[in-house]
Design an enzyme around this catalytic site. Sequence first.
Site, PDB file in Angstrom:
ATOM      1  N   GLU A   1      35.275  52.730  38.988  1.00  0.00           N
ATOM      2  CA  GLU A   1      36.443  53.041  38.159  1.00  0.00           C
ATOM      3  C   GLU A   1      36.922  51.727  37.598  1.00  0.00           C
ATOM      4  O   GLU A   1      37.383  50.857  38.344  1.00  0.00           O
ATOM      5  CB  GLU A   1      37.541  53.707  39.005  1.00  0.00           C
ATOM      6  CG  GLU A   1      37.142  55.073  39.526  1.00  0.00           C
ATOM      7  CD  GLU A   1      36.837  56.056  38.417  1.00  0.00           C
ATOM      8  OE1 GLU A   1      37.388  55.932  37.310  1.00  0.00           O
ATOM      9  OE2 GLU A   1      36.007  56.952  38.645  1.00  0.00           O
TER      10      GLU A   1
ATOM     11  N   CYS B   1      45.648  50.292  35.509  1.00  0.00           N
ATOM     12  CA  CYS B   1      44.451  50.655  34.753  1.00  0.00           C
ATOM     13  C   CYS B   1      44.803  51.671  33.668  1.00  0.00           C
ATOM     14  O   CYS B   1      44.060  51.824  32.709  1.00  0.00           O
ATOM     15  CB  CYS B   1      43.399  51.214  35.689  1.00  0.00           C
ATOM     16  SG  CYS B   1      44.037  52.474  36.782  1.00  0.00           S
TER      17      CYS B   1
HETATM   18  P1  NAP Z   1      37.838  42.795  40.535  1.00  0.00           P
HETATM   19  O1  NAP Z   1      38.098  41.363  40.326  1.00  0.00           O
HETATM   20  O2  NAP Z   1      36.661  43.382  39.837  1.00  0.00           O
HETATM   21  O3  NAP Z   1      37.719  42.972  42.129  1.00  0.00           O
HETATM   22  C1  NAP Z   1      37.426  44.221  42.753  1.00  0.00           C
HETATM   23  C2  NAP Z   1      36.534  43.973  43.972  1.00  0.00           C
HETATM   24  O4  NAP Z   1      35.199  43.683  43.555  1.00  0.00           O
HETATM   25  C3  NAP Z   1      36.944  42.806  44.847  1.00  0.00           C
HETATM   26  O5  NAP Z   1      36.648  43.148  46.183  1.00  0.00           O
HETATM   27  C4  NAP Z   1      36.053  41.694  44.377  1.00  0.00           C
HETATM   28  O6  NAP Z   1      35.808  40.703  45.350  1.00  0.00           O
HETATM   29  C5  NAP Z   1      34.781  42.435  44.080  1.00  0.00           C
HETATM   30  N1  NAP Z   1      33.965  41.795  43.046  1.00  0.00           N
HETATM   31  C6  NAP Z   1      34.342  41.555  41.758  1.00  0.00           C
HETATM   32  N2  NAP Z   1      33.316  41.000  41.084  1.00  0.00           N
HETATM   33  C7  NAP Z   1      32.281  40.889  41.955  1.00  0.00           C
HETATM   34  C8  NAP Z   1      30.959  40.394  41.849  1.00  0.00           C
HETATM   35  N3  NAP Z   1      30.486  39.897  40.706  1.00  0.00           N
HETATM   36  N4  NAP Z   1      30.165  40.430  42.946  1.00  0.00           N
HETATM   37  C9  NAP Z   1      30.632  40.920  44.119  1.00  0.00           C
HETATM   38  N5  NAP Z   1      31.881  41.396  44.284  1.00  0.00           N
HETATM   39  C10 NAP Z   1      32.698  41.399  43.215  1.00  0.00           C
HETATM   40  O7  NAP Z   1      39.077  43.686  40.075  1.00  0.00           O
HETATM   41  P2  NAP Z   1      40.639  43.483  40.436  1.00  0.00           P
HETATM   42  O8  NAP Z   1      41.144  42.244  39.827  1.00  0.00           O
HETATM   43  O9  NAP Z   1      40.826  43.715  41.864  1.00  0.00           O
HETATM   44  O10 NAP Z   1      41.360  44.707  39.722  1.00  0.00           O
HETATM   45  C11 NAP Z   1      41.871  44.667  38.401  1.00  0.00           C
HETATM   46  C12 NAP Z   1      40.989  45.520  37.501  1.00  0.00           C
HETATM   47  O11 NAP Z   1      40.798  46.796  38.110  1.00  0.00           O
HETATM   48  C13 NAP Z   1      41.598  45.814  36.144  1.00  0.00           C
HETATM   49  O12 NAP Z   1      40.596  45.681  35.164  1.00  0.00           O
HETATM   50  C14 NAP Z   1      42.052  47.257  36.238  1.00  0.00           C
HETATM   51  O13 NAP Z   1      42.114  47.946  35.025  1.00  0.00           O
HETATM   52  C15 NAP Z   1      41.024  47.828  37.159  1.00  0.00           C
HETATM   53  N6  NAP Z   1      41.504  48.999  37.861  1.00  0.00           N
HETATM   54  C16 NAP Z   1      40.920  50.202  37.591  1.00  0.00           C
HETATM   55  C17 NAP Z   1      41.375  51.337  38.205  1.00  0.00           C
HETATM   56  C18 NAP Z   1      40.739  52.654  37.913  1.00  0.00           C
HETATM   57  O14 NAP Z   1      40.990  53.597  38.639  1.00  0.00           O
HETATM   58  N7  NAP Z   1      39.932  52.767  36.890  1.00  0.00           N
HETATM   59  C19 NAP Z   1      42.425  51.267  39.132  1.00  0.00           C
HETATM   60  C20 NAP Z   1      42.989  50.029  39.406  1.00  0.00           C
HETATM   61  C21 NAP Z   1      42.507  48.896  38.763  1.00  0.00           C
HETATM   62  P3  NAP Z   1      36.815  39.508  45.665  1.00  0.00           P
HETATM   63  O15 NAP Z   1      37.734  40.027  46.737  1.00  0.00           O
HETATM   64  O16 NAP Z   1      35.945  38.416  46.133  1.00  0.00           O
HETATM   65  O17 NAP Z   1      37.547  39.175  44.393  1.00  0.00           O
END
Ligand code: NAP
Length: 501
Positions: A260, A297
Amino acid sequence: MLNGKHLIAGEWLDSDSTFSSQPAHGPAHNFTAGTAKLVQRACEAAEDSFWSYGYSSRETRAAFLNRIADEIEAFGDQITEIGCQETGLPEARLIGERGRTVGQLRLFAEHVLKGDYLDRRHDSALPDRQPLPRPELYMVQRPIGPVAIFGASNFPLAFSTAGGDTAAALAAGCPVVVKGHSAHPGTGELVAQAIEKAVKAMDLHPGVFNLIQGGKRDVGAALVQHPLVRAVGFTGSLGGGRALFDLCASREEPIPFFGELGSVNPMFLLPHSLSSRAEAMGEGWSSSLTMGAGQFCTNPGIAVVQSGADAERFVAAATKALEQVGAQTMLTDGIAAAYRDGRDRIRANSSVQEILTTTCDLRNATPYLFRVTAREWLANDVLAEEVFGPLGLVVEAEDAAEMTAVAKGLKGQLTCTVHMNEDDTAQAQALMPILERKAGRVLVNGFPTGVEVSDTMVHGGPYPASTNFGATSVGTLSIRRFLRPVCFQNMPEALLPQDLK
Ligand code: NAP
């Protein structure tokens, strides 16, 4: 009390390296970093537990989910305190999110007890059918095995350790390995402690729930590639989601990755509605755009209008309302920096006009407002990308046809919104077939922030809103992601799964 360790098969384990939390306020804490070796242990524990948990009764799983909800409530203030410190979100938000989180767990408890999600089907035997007899056939949805879960920074409870993905997987009968979010490791640990208490109280196999704190990106990569993991539930950024999705697809045995991701959630303001309430819409948009520092989001980042005097009234009202909004703390330094980068990407486009200029720095976000013609928006892909934070873009179409072209030019969205009066019905009818192809949820005369957790909710959509448009991550339908239909042919009753007896 935090111990800074990983919960694997009922034991709190550490590793050689540590990382520190980076709270918005309050003390920082040290946590031991995850490793590929810990991933291995957690996945083996989850697989071991599947042989009992995957075959447990629905009553047992409902009681477990309710018990987790009770234990989280018992931790109440402790979770709120550390959650506020780590994320910078206000207390009321953390309390509200805890309510949603325990509500989701209890909703899933009710849902599994009802049993409709099993979609049980039966074709009776037709022994005399010509030219060939038909055997007796049953179908039922079965749990898939261990599930890996990644939560998002902006929902430290509802989309995290015991969030919707965990609730859905445990409800289905799937053990869980959570990769803890580095933006809220303490909140994650306390919730894991609550789940540990529930596991013990219910006398379940301890491998049913595991938490590995992050610290390094290779932990997530190792988890999604582990051969015992059967599916991944991910909430987060497009970049992170896409990287992990690609790893899942390139496994020797590919598995589904339910990501998501982000969305710009466009709103179409149709002319009659704009004429009758331009000011109210401008103010409403400002509130929705800046709620929680715009870190939703479902934040409506784009407003599409038809140019003219009413559009100017709308822009003026939105600008005035946004000017009143001060700086808000963002979830992490990295997210604040990414917000400024996003602003600069929009600014760098010479066709874009900056209407509201503010100054934001460090971990703060202030609102920005830009405007661009529909023609330029359609010509510049970068203007259609999510900027995570309180940034709005007004897209001005010359007429209804150009508004339709903007709708057709959209990428996949979590939501699309139409603001309309009765006199706008014909134009809205023309937009609907387009918008329903673009989004998981289409709404009228409202703002998309605020997602109901219910039977009908769809929180997903075509890529890049999600990596799997057939699924939702919110609501009871989300259990489907962790189930697999199995047909039982000519099966003696003694061999049928419990749910078919
Ligand atoms: P994120 O930076 O992508 O992090 C999410 C998780 O994925 C974290 O555990 C992160 O690890 C891990 N991760 C990210 N990139 C990775 C990679 N290349 N390799 C391995 N693990 C990786 O996202 P966020 O900052 O937490 O959340 C904000 C984003 O989420 C926004 O874009 C928002 O729109 C979206 N969002 C979407 C929804 C939905 O339902 N569609 C809901 C809420 C938020 P680390 O802990 O090491 O950073």
